[in-house]
Scaffold this motif. Structure first.
Motif, PDB file in Angstrom:
ATOM      1  N   ARG A  49      22.554  26.888  78.097  1.00  0.00           N
ATOM      2  CA  ARG A  49      21.912  25.585  77.646  1.00  0.00           C
ATOM      3  C   ARG A  49      22.276  25.639  76.132  1.00  0.00           C
ATOM      4  N   ASN A  50      21.624  26.711  75.253  1.00  0.00           N
ATOM      5  CA  ASN A  50      21.805  26.553  73.971  1.00  0.00           C
ATOM      6  C   ASN A  50      23.269  26.735  73.562  1.00  0.00           C
ATOM      7  N   VAL A  72      13.611  26.782  90.902  1.00  0.00           N
ATOM      8  CA  VAL A  72      13.075  26.195  89.574  1.00  0.00           C
ATOM      9  C   VAL A  72      14.126  26.911  88.543  1.00  0.00           C
ATOM     10  N   GLN A  73      13.757  26.306  87.220  1.00  0.00           N
ATOM     11  CA  GLN A  73      14.764  26.498  86.233  1.00  0.00           C
ATOM     12  C   GLN A  73      14.336  26.665  84.987  1.00  0.00           C
ATOM     13  N   PHE A  74      14.641  27.703  84.222  1.00  0.00           N
ATOM     14  CA  PHE A  74      14.049  28.178  82.907  1.00  0.00           C
ATOM     15  C   PHE A  74      14.905  27.193  81.940  1.00  0.00           C
ATOM     16  N   PRO A  98      21.424  33.915  81.119  1.00  0.00           N
ATOM     17  CA  PRO A  98      20.199  33.163  81.639  1.00  0.00           C
ATOM     18  C   PRO A  98      20.459  31.683  81.414  1.00  0.00           C
ATOM     19  N   MET A  99      19.918  30.791  82.021  1.00  0.00           N
ATOM     20  CA  MET A  99      20.063  29.447  81.881  1.00  0.00           C
ATOM     21  C   MET A  99      19.855  29.005  80.302  1.00  0.00           C
ATOM     22  N   ASP A 119      12.097  31.360  79.538  1.00  0.00           N
ATOM     23  CA  ASP A 119      12.620  30.119  78.868  1.00  0.00           C
ATOM     24  C   ASP A 119      13.686  30.290  77.727  1.00  0.00           C
ATOM     25  N   GLY A 120      13.637  31.653  77.479  1.00  0.00           N
ATOM     26  CA  GLY A 120      14.690  31.669  76.218  1.00  0.00           C
ATOM     27  C   GLY A 120      13.769  32.051  75.054  1.00  0.00           C
TER      28      GLY A 120
END
Lengths: 362, 447
Positions: free
Chosen positions: B412-413, B445-447, B407-408, A321-322
């Motif tokens: 996103r950030n 699924v999504q992180f 990475p997602m 999740d980062g």
């Protein structure tokens, strides 16, 4: 003449000399222009190129793999070129912004460019422009005047708009709108039948929370130029009968004026449009200079992420999740039957065929 | 049996040691040959092949002929244009009804999960229509190049086909590919997550050749290509991209373009947003300024978290996806798996694809199973052993510019979730353990 052309020419001369001196026992190799680039290397009949050279010939400079052409290179990834906000400086090698202050920035002919750092693009363009070329003469000359009906482009500086004085009042524009547009976009441009609203969006487009729904994008908050809106409806609206001569230039201007009015757009430093305002190209340009969010638009400054190609025991910031948690992932909503609910309803005969897609096919 | 296998394993190790010794002793030229033959001789023992089948029941019933063996098939002219087997009818383009209010301005997706190799067949190429697909008669279609040129020219289809041509393989991707899942999981197939994309072999006239034929002027900085269809779509293309590697294509995968792909001609803008590849191309105007058409200002621009809007985002960034195992499939028990997928970059050639089985903590490099061409699909495979426990499967591509697919969470950030376009982050497939009630299911699924 570019250096590559000089090289070509010298090789061509070398080929000619070789064939004259009788060194070349195969006539074919001295006649074809295509043999020139490699003729200097050997007198063999057919010039042979490595597969890599052929790929570079066909695909341009991509894939050479040398450091010089890795334009978004390690230095950028290491942050040497600063944040993406730094890269909005037009002089930055990675910037695609153009210094368009002369034209009035976003109020006029703003533009973006291919960043200088994309050296493969620039080099290919230069090479292709300067490569020697036959002129084939296969086309037919056409007068610019013959393009009158096709050339309907309308630019942000007003080029392409109808003459001043062609138009109608916003009240008349509303009648055109109700006739030609309201069946899909709603009587007040509020949207209908699944078509999204044209007006009423919030000017503040900032998002406090990444999970909040997308904001409505309307004329006021998401179009930098009113000219673009006019250009678009003339070329593509009404959707089911575009390029509509029964609407005409005056009608398209009236419709533009009515929607601008419904959205509360202004002119001459904040003056409101009125139902009796005559809306022509001059008024359109006045409104276009006051589009509320025009200054929010910026040129693509990607890449915005600089991920490291880590192979083992990677940092938490790129794991899960980062924050390093690999259990914290989102899933589709789970239905009463304990199964995830997907948004995949089909148009095909109303049947959800997706459930069987690909199963057993491998 | 197990004894034999162990022996083989020992022998192999011995022979490797011998080879290393020979290499050190004998020098490069001789040892090279020795190494090859010795390794080849010792490495393969047919008996070792039985291990993977230990415990499986042997078939002893005599195989009988099927009906196809005992009757004749269809005649040679039963079809003058071959169609897929009737058993392939699940492999279809699909659309999502809720995307748009009509069927004329929407998109269909390619069944990526059923595709093999680098090329998508023409019948399965995704379509993005802005006003339906017209049937245009090539005998009357014209292409005009005008504006800032020395000699405005009109070309017929015959004229264009007489010109020099180039053939290249390039992916074509809608920038909205992946857009369905900015805010979480909505769909359960690679067709929906990545299907707004295909890869084809394109043939046409290099745009630089056509522009030079018309005498493009130095002050010409932009190209405004326009379609002949109901949408009259235009994009503004900077001269550098136009001269770099664009072409006016009349063929894909060896035959004429399909009507959904712009028949009779379209622009090909390799590595760039699909909507720049203007279909039904009838006019290219050379100008000193961009048009700021709706499709490059109010649409195909990306809203950032701070309310600013990114425009003229031409390039399709580096991306990859594992197509098998993926949510369309189910695992068939613990054992060896060959993961398969595709990677692509609008900036050039893919140089690495890595696969993670643990949510991104550790990665191993996958091998390419196709040629890695610039701005084209590159095929990769990765072998792993599944012990039947829950697993997170991800791929990560790197291109020749050194750009690594994020990475997602990182994407996103950086850009938030309101951008609509260019969601090129990694996706994650959750493989359910082999014991539970969803045994072996593969979930998006999504992180």
């Amino acid at each position: 003449m570019s250096s590559s052309n000089k090289t070509l020419l010298s090789l061509a001369i070398a080929t000619a000399l070789l064939s004259l001196s009788g060194c070349n026992d195969d006539n074919k190799s001295s006649t074809g222009a295509s043999s020139a680039p490699t003729a200097g290397k050997s007198t063999a009949a057919a010039p042979s190129k490595s597969m890599e050279d052929i790929i570079i010939d066909v695909y341009g400079g991509y894939g050479r793999g040398d450091e010089k052409h890795r334009y978004l290179d390690a230095e950028l990834n290491a942050g040497k070129f600063g944040t993406f906000k730094d890269r909005r400086d037009p002089n930055h090698p990675y910037s695609s912004e153009v210094d368009d202050k002369i034209d009035g920035g976003n109020k006029g002919n703003s533009a973006c460019k291919v960043p200088k750092a994309f050296n493969t693009v620039w080099e290919n363009a230069e090479r292709n422009l300067n490569a020697e070329q036959h002129f084939y003469g296969y086309g037919t000359p056409i007068a610019e005047a013959a393009m009158k009906k096709w050339d309907i482009n309308v630019y942000p500086d007003g080029e392409g708009l109808p003459a001043k004085g062609v138009g109608m009042t916003i009240a008349e524009g509303e009648k055109m709108y109700l006739t030609y547009c309201a069946m899909c976009h709603g009587e007040f441009a509020e949207g209908a039948k699944g078509y999204l609203p044209l007006v009423g969006g919030s000017l503040d487009m900032a998002a406090a929370d990444p999970t909040e729904p997308n904001k409505f994008r309307t004329l006021g908050n998401y179009w930098p130029y009113l000219t673009s809106f006019y250009d678009y409806i003339v070329r593509a609206m009404p959707f089911f009968a575009p390029v509509n001569e029964s609407i005409g230039e005056a009608g398209y201007l009236g419709i533009t004026g009515f929607i601008a009015f419904a959205e509360g757009l202004t002119y001459d430093g904040g003056k409101n449009l009125q139902e009796d305002t005559f809306f022509d190209s001059e008024m359109l340009m006045k409104v276009s200079k006051e589009m509320p969010n025009a200054d929010k638009f910026f040129c693509d400054d990607r890449p915005t992420t600089h991920t490291v190609r880590c192979m083992t025991n990677c940092d938490d910031s790129v794991v899960g999740d980062g924050k390093g948690n690999t259990k914290n992932f989102q899933r589709a909503l789970i239905g009463p039957d304990g199964k995830p609910q997907y948004n995949v309803l089909q148009r095909e005969d109303g049947a959800d065929v997706a459930a069987g897609v690909g199963k057993g096919d491998h | 049996m197990s004894e034999t296998l162990e022996k083989v394993a020992v022998q192999t190790e011995e022979s490797r040691t011998q080879t290393r010794r020979a290499f050190i002793k004998g020098g490069l030229a001789v040892a090279g040959t020795v190494m090859f033959t010795k390794a080849a001789e010792a490495a393969y023992d047919p008996k070792s092949a039985v291990k993977a089948y230990a415990g499986k029941k042997e078939i002893t019933d005599v195989l009988t002929d099927g009906p196809q063996r005992r009757m004749l098939g269809k005649g040679i002219m039963s079809s003058t244009y071959s169609m897929p087997s009737v058993y392939e009818k699940e492999v279809r383009k699909r659309t999502l009804e809720w995307l748009t209010p009509d069927t004329l301005a929407t998109i269909s997706m390619t069944p990526i999960q059923s595709m093999h190799g680098m090329i998508v067949p023409n019948g399965l190429h995704f379509d993005r229509f802005h006003g339906g697909a017209p049937d245009i008669d090539p005998a009357t279609h014209k292409l005009v190049i005008h504006g800032l040129v020395e000699r405005p020219l009109m070309f017929t289809m015959d004229d264009l086909k007489r010109m020099p041509s180039v053939t290249r393989i390039h992916f074509l991707e809608c920038p909205a590919n992946g857009a369905l899942e900015w805010k979480g999981i909505q769909v359960n197939s690679v067709q929906w997550t990545h299907g707004m994309m295909s890869c084809s072999e394109w043939t046409g006239v290099p745009l630089s050749v056509l522009l030079k034929e018309a005498g493009v002027k130095p002050e010409g900085k932009w190209l405004l290509p326009e379609g002949a269809d109901a949408s009259g779509l235009v994009r503004s293309i900077p001269m550098e991209i136009a001269l770099d590697d664009c072409m006016v294509a009349y063929a894909m995968n060896g035959e004429a373009l399909r009507p959904g792909q712009g028949y009779p001609i379209r622009l090909v803008v390799p590595g760039c947003e699909g909507n720049m590849w203007v279909k039904y191309l009838r006019r290219i105007k050379v100008t000193d300024k961009p048009l700021h058409h709706r499709e490059e200002s109010s649409k195909y621009s990306e809203l950032m978290p701070d309310g600013t809007i990114q425009r003229f985002s031409w390039v399709q960034e580096t991306n990859s996806v594992i197509t098998y195992p993926s949510p369309d499939y189910k695992m068939s028990g613990p054992g060896r798996y060959v993961a398969k997928g595709i990677a692509w970059s609008g900036r050039g050639r893919i140089t690495h694809v890595d696969v993670s089985l643990d949510g991104g903590r550790n990665w191993k490099e996958a091998k390419f199973t196709s040629v890695a061409l610039p701005k084209a699909w590159t095929r990769f495979e990765f072998e792993f052993d599944w012990d039947g426990s829950e697993m997170l499967l991800m791929s990560r591509a790197t291109d020749e510019t050194g750009y690594v697919q994020p990475p997602m969470a990182q994407l996103r950030n950086a850009v938030g979730t309101n951008g609509v376009y260019h969601r090129t982050a990694m996706v994650t497939w959750l493989i359910h353990d082999w014991k539970g009630n969803r045994a072996g299911e593969i979930e998006n699924v999504q992180f």
